[in-house]
Design a protein around this motif. Structure first.
Motif, PDB file in Angstrom:
ATOM      1  N   HIS A 125     -35.483   1.995 -25.995  1.00  0.00           N
ATOM      2  CA  HIS A 125     -35.396   1.352 -27.145  1.00  0.00           C
ATOM      3  C   HIS A 125     -36.376   1.895 -28.259  1.00  0.00           C
ATOM      4  N   ALA A 126     -37.664   1.963 -27.686  1.00  0.00           N
ATOM      5  CA  ALA A 126     -38.980   2.453 -28.560  1.00  0.00           C
ATOM      6  C   ALA A 126     -38.561   3.883 -28.922  1.00  0.00           C
ATOM      7  N   ILE A 127     -38.063   4.975 -27.980  1.00  0.00           N
ATOM      8  CA  ILE A 127     -37.957   6.102 -28.419  1.00  0.00           C
ATOM      9  C   ILE A 127     -36.676   6.319 -29.375  1.00  0.00           C
ATOM     10  N   ASN A 128     -35.505   5.466 -29.265  1.00  0.00           N
ATOM     11  CA  ASN A 128     -34.511   5.490 -30.064  1.00  0.00           C
ATOM     12  C   ASN A 128     -34.984   5.166 -31.520  1.00  0.00           C
ATOM     13  N   ALA A 129     -35.991   4.235 -31.568  1.00  0.00           N
ATOM     14  CA  ALA A 129     -36.441   3.812 -32.766  1.00  0.00           C
ATOM     15  C   ALA A 129     -37.142   4.758 -33.376  1.00  0.00           C
ATOM     16  N   LEU A 130     -37.941   5.398 -32.705  1.00  0.00           N
ATOM     17  CA  LEU A 130     -38.769   6.469 -33.232  1.00  0.00           C
ATOM     18  C   LEU A 130     -38.114   7.622 -33.738  1.00  0.00           C
ATOM     19  N   GLU A 131     -36.935   8.001 -32.989  1.00  0.00           N
ATOM     20  CA  GLU A 131     -36.274   9.015 -33.154  1.00  0.00           C
ATOM     21  C   GLU A 131     -35.574   8.844 -34.587  1.00  0.00           C
ATOM     22  N   ALA A 132     -34.800   7.918 -34.766  1.00  0.00           N
ATOM     23  CA  ALA A 132     -34.476   7.277 -36.082  1.00  0.00           C
ATOM     24  C   ALA A 132     -35.321   7.287 -37.266  1.00  0.00           C
ATOM     25  N   LEU A 133     -36.492   6.925 -36.812  1.00  0.00           N
ATOM     26  CA  LEU A 133     -37.489   7.216 -38.023  1.00  0.00           C
ATOM     27  C   LEU A 133     -37.809   8.448 -38.205  1.00  0.00           C
ATOM     28  N   VAL A 134     -37.849   9.540 -37.533  1.00  0.00           N
ATOM     29  CA  VAL A 134     -38.336  10.886 -37.693  1.00  0.00           C
ATOM     30  C   VAL A 134     -36.888  11.415 -38.193  1.00  0.00           C
ATOM     31  N   GLN A 135     -35.823  11.128 -37.971  1.00  0.00           N
ATOM     32  CA  GLN A 135     -34.661  11.486 -38.617  1.00  0.00           C
ATOM     33  C   GLN A 135     -34.449  11.140 -39.922  1.00  0.00           C
ATOM     34  N   THR A 136     -34.920  10.049 -40.432  1.00  0.00           N
ATOM     35  CA  THR A 136     -34.882   9.383 -41.746  1.00  0.00           C
ATOM     36  C   THR A 136     -35.882  10.030 -42.504  1.00  0.00           C
ATOM     37  N   LEU A 137     -37.326  10.358 -41.823  1.00  0.00           N
ATOM     38  CA  LEU A 137     -38.220  11.072 -42.759  1.00  0.00           C
ATOM     39  C   LEU A 137     -37.733  12.667 -42.995  1.00  0.00           C
ATOM     40  N   GLU A 138     -37.132  13.203 -41.953  1.00  0.00           N
ATOM     41  CA  GLU A 138     -36.658  14.560 -42.335  1.00  0.00           C
ATOM     42  C   GLU A 138     -35.388  14.752 -43.363  1.00  0.00           C
ATOM     43  N   ILE A 139     -34.736  13.605 -43.245  1.00  0.00           N
ATOM     44  CA  ILE A 139     -33.777  13.792 -44.387  1.00  0.00           C
ATOM     45  C   ILE A 139     -34.584  13.585 -45.826  1.00  0.00           C
ATOM     46  N   GLN A 140     -35.701  12.567 -45.814  1.00  0.00           N
ATOM     47  CA  GLN A 140     -36.112  12.452 -47.118  1.00  0.00           C
ATOM     48  C   GLN A 140     -37.195  13.639 -47.654  1.00  0.00           C
ATOM     49  N   ALA A 141     -37.557  14.192 -46.523  1.00  0.00           N
ATOM     50  CA  ALA A 141     -38.270  15.734 -46.886  1.00  0.00           C
ATOM     51  C   ALA A 141     -37.450  16.914 -47.460  1.00  0.00           C
ATOM     52  N   GLN A 142     -36.225  16.768 -46.858  1.00  0.00           N
ATOM     53  CA  GLN A 142     -35.224  17.752 -47.417  1.00  0.00           C
ATOM     54  C   GLN A 142     -34.729  17.390 -48.706  1.00  0.00           C
TER      55      GLN A 142
END
Length: 162
Positions: A125-142
């Motif tokens: 669950h923690a890994i999934n939450a962290l992966e979702a956060l990273v994905q959100t940050l990557e989208i925001q950076a793009q």
């Protein structure tokens, strides 16, 4: 410790009716959970509810407060009470202590519920939450947002009005 002892005396409790243990080792804690006729958790604010989970995993019948994380951990509405109501707590305790069928239901449910909480599931669950956060940050950076431009309309309108 002294405050609890004083309260026990005021409530006319005998020495064998309240045990103030102090620190317990893990082995002693497990033994206490296993010997418990009923585990009552009237927390008004709790981070996760690990004592509730530990007690259920040891087979203790558990009742607890209906706020914070405790309802999710216990997972049985019939086992919950209002921690701000002494009457509600006493009623639920009486029910659990006097109704053997209900107490057995609490034990069985608790053992099954405790199995749904594992370190493996928590880690995933923690890994999934962290992966979702990273994905959100990557989208925001793009797609960076342009800084907001300050509007000068107000000041120019004020200048014209004069």
């Amino acid at each position: 410790h002294n405050h609890l002892t004083k309260l026990a005396r005021q409530a006319s409790l005998n020495n064998d009716e309240l045990i103030i243990t102090g620190y317990l080792t893990d082995a002693e804690l497990i033994e206490f959970y296993n010997l418990a006729t009923l585990f009552v958790f009237p927390s008004k604010h709790e981070g996760f509810g690990l004592p509730v989970l530990e007690a259920m995993a040891c087979g203790a019948p558990v009742i607890g407060s209906n706020i914070a994380s405790i309802p999710e951990v216990i997972g049985l509405p019939a086992a919950l009470f209002d921690p701000f109501s002494a009457i509600d707590i006493a009623t639920k305790m009486s029910m659990a202590l006097c109704d053997e069928t209900f107490r057995n239901k609490l034990k069985t449910h608790g053992l099954n519920q405790a199995k749904t909480f594992t370190w493996d599931k928590s880690g995933k669950h923690a890994i999934n939450a962290l992966e979702a956060l990273v994905q959100t940050l990557e989208i925001q950076a793009q797609h960076p947002r342009e800084p907001m431009k300050q509007e000068k309309h107000f000041s120019s309108n004020v200048a014209r009005a004069q």
